[in-house]
Enzyme design. Structure first.
Site, PDB file in Angstrom:
ATOM      1  N   CYS A   1      66.792 -10.238 108.915  1.00 28.63           N
ATOM      2  CA  CYS A   1      66.180 -10.349 110.241  1.00 28.63           C
ATOM      3  C   CYS A   1      64.649 -10.338 110.173  1.00 28.63           C
ATOM      4  CB  CYS A   1      66.734  -9.253 111.154  1.00 28.63           C
ATOM      5  SG  CYS A   1      66.504  -9.596 112.911  1.00 28.63           S
TER       6      CYS A   1
ATOM      7  N   HIS B   1      72.835 -10.397 110.693  1.00 31.51           N
ATOM      8  CA  HIS B   1      73.092  -9.027 110.231  1.00 31.51           C
ATOM      9  C   HIS B   1      74.422  -8.927 109.481  1.00 31.51           C
ATOM     10  CE1 HIS B   1      69.857  -6.725 112.288  1.00 31.51           C
ATOM     11  NE2 HIS B   1      69.815  -7.819 113.017  1.00 31.51           N
TER      12      HIS B   1
ATOM     13  N   GLU C   1      75.490  -6.530 107.802  1.00 39.78           N
ATOM     14  CA  GLU C   1      76.014  -5.161 107.832  1.00 39.78           C
ATOM     15  C   GLU C   1      76.726  -4.826 109.136  1.00 39.78           C
ATOM     16  OE1 GLU C   1      72.831  -4.740 110.630  1.00 39.78           O
ATOM     17  OE2 GLU C   1      72.961  -5.873 108.777  1.00 39.78           O
TER      18      GLU C   1
END
Length: 359
Positions: free
Chosen positions: A247, A332, A334
């Protein structure tokens, strides 16, 4: 109590006050996730923004503090169609109303969030005010809204001191630009010892610790505001240490190596954004939260080439750095949107570090 959302273009929405009853001016953005509202509220990337949830019912499974992505929520305000006041979930510890009050976050419920989202999509992200005060004239409000900027919010959200998640495996330095907890957790679960550094840490300190790899986290705001951080990331780039960035970290690495970024009309925020791996053609469902993107036209192929693209609008979603053990993504991996569609990127990072260490 009656509340109002006033946009800088003069639109006024009337609803009910939720959370703290204080006035706030912020950048108004929208998130299309159907679930994960606690993760949204505690994502540091929302610092300086008020979040509109497009899903019509928010709060129905309550609050589970274990699921927080940081120590506190970060949005300036919260905007919903309907707020559930009676949560039903065996893990629920609190209501979202109490959560907003506890952390003094003002909000508004009962407005047409679909109409608000259409305005933001057509006119672009804009500033707004959440207030319980009924202004007779907008003349005193609109100049204040137009003057608002998020400023250097990375300094606000980063950790204050270095901390270590002990483990016996590879050593990873995580530069906290507003990192979500699950980034460090994803590395730690794979056996890594993770040392989290404040955003203002000098590159020399990180390099001197001799990490096996460096992780650049997500974070809030305009990447071009992070001038001093960009200088340090350039020094990290010039080493041969494997680097993985997510990001804001992805954007800052691009700026540090001569590329450019630009502001998207209304950004990408939600848990359902498709991205395409340009090498394999495979499409992944990703979680995203960003208002800026890397301009691929500004890339020098001798430095970096596109690795992922957004299926919806074709914007850049990742870069692979030429001749370097560096890859970066805008989304993202994660955040479990697929739910595990792109978590393999952490495994790729682990493999890159192992190969470099054993070379």
């Amino acid at each position: 109590m009656k509340a109002f959302l006033i946009l800088e273009d003069g639109h006024v929405f009337t609803g009910t006050s939720i959370g703290a009853q204080r006035e706030v001016i912020s950048e108004i953005v929208f998130n299309t996730s159907m679930t994960g509202y606690l993760e949204v509220l505690t994502d540091p990337s929302y610092a300086g923004q008020a979040v509109t949830m497009t899903y019509p019912l928010i709060g129905n499974y309550g609050i589970c503090y274990e699921d927080m992505e940081s120590e506190r929520p970060w949005p300036d305000g919260y905007i919903v169609r309907e707020l559930s006041r009676i949560p039903s979930n065996f893990r629920s510890q609190d209501t979202i109303q109490n959560f907003l009050e506890k952390y003094e976050i003002p909000g508004i419920a009962g407005i047409d969030t679909r109409a608000l989202t259409k305005i933001l999509r057509e006119s672009g992200t804009m500033n707004g005010m959440i207030t319980t005060k009924e202004y007779e004239s907008l003349d005193e409000v609109l100049p204040r809204l137009k003057a608002y900027t998020t400023g250097k919010v990375v300094e606000k959200v980063t950790c204050r001191e270095k901390k270590v998640l002990e483990n016996d495996g590879l050593k990873v330095a995580l530069l906290d630009l507003g990192a979500k907890r699950n980034i460090a957790r994803s590395l730690h679960e794979r056996g890594c010892q993770v040392t989290v550094y404040p955003a203002g840490t000098k590159a020399e300190e990180i390099i001197a610790a001799k990490p096996d790899g460096i992780m650049l986290s997500n974070g809030p705001g305009d990447p071009k505001e992070c001038t001093s951080i960009i200088e340090e990331i350039r020094k990290l780039y010039e080493t041969d240490i494997p680097i993985f960035a997510i990001c804001l970290g992805h954007q800052l690495m691009a700026l540090a190596t001569g590329a450019d970024t630009y502001k998207l009309k209304y950004g990408h925020r939600g848990g359902n954004h498709p991205v395409r791996d340009l090498e394999t053609g495979k499409v992944y469902i990703s979680s995203q939260n960003h208002g800026y993107a890397v301009d691929t036209k500004s890339l020098d192929p001798a430095v970096a080439v596109p690795a992922f693209e957004n299926v919806n609008d074709g914007t850049n979603e990742g870069l692979r750095y030429t001749g370097k053990n560096i890859f970066t993504v805008q989304f993202h991996p994660e955040a479990c949107p697929g739910p595990q569609d792109s978590s393999y990127l952490f495994d790729r990072f682990i493999h890159t570090m192992e190969v470099k260490k054993n070379a």
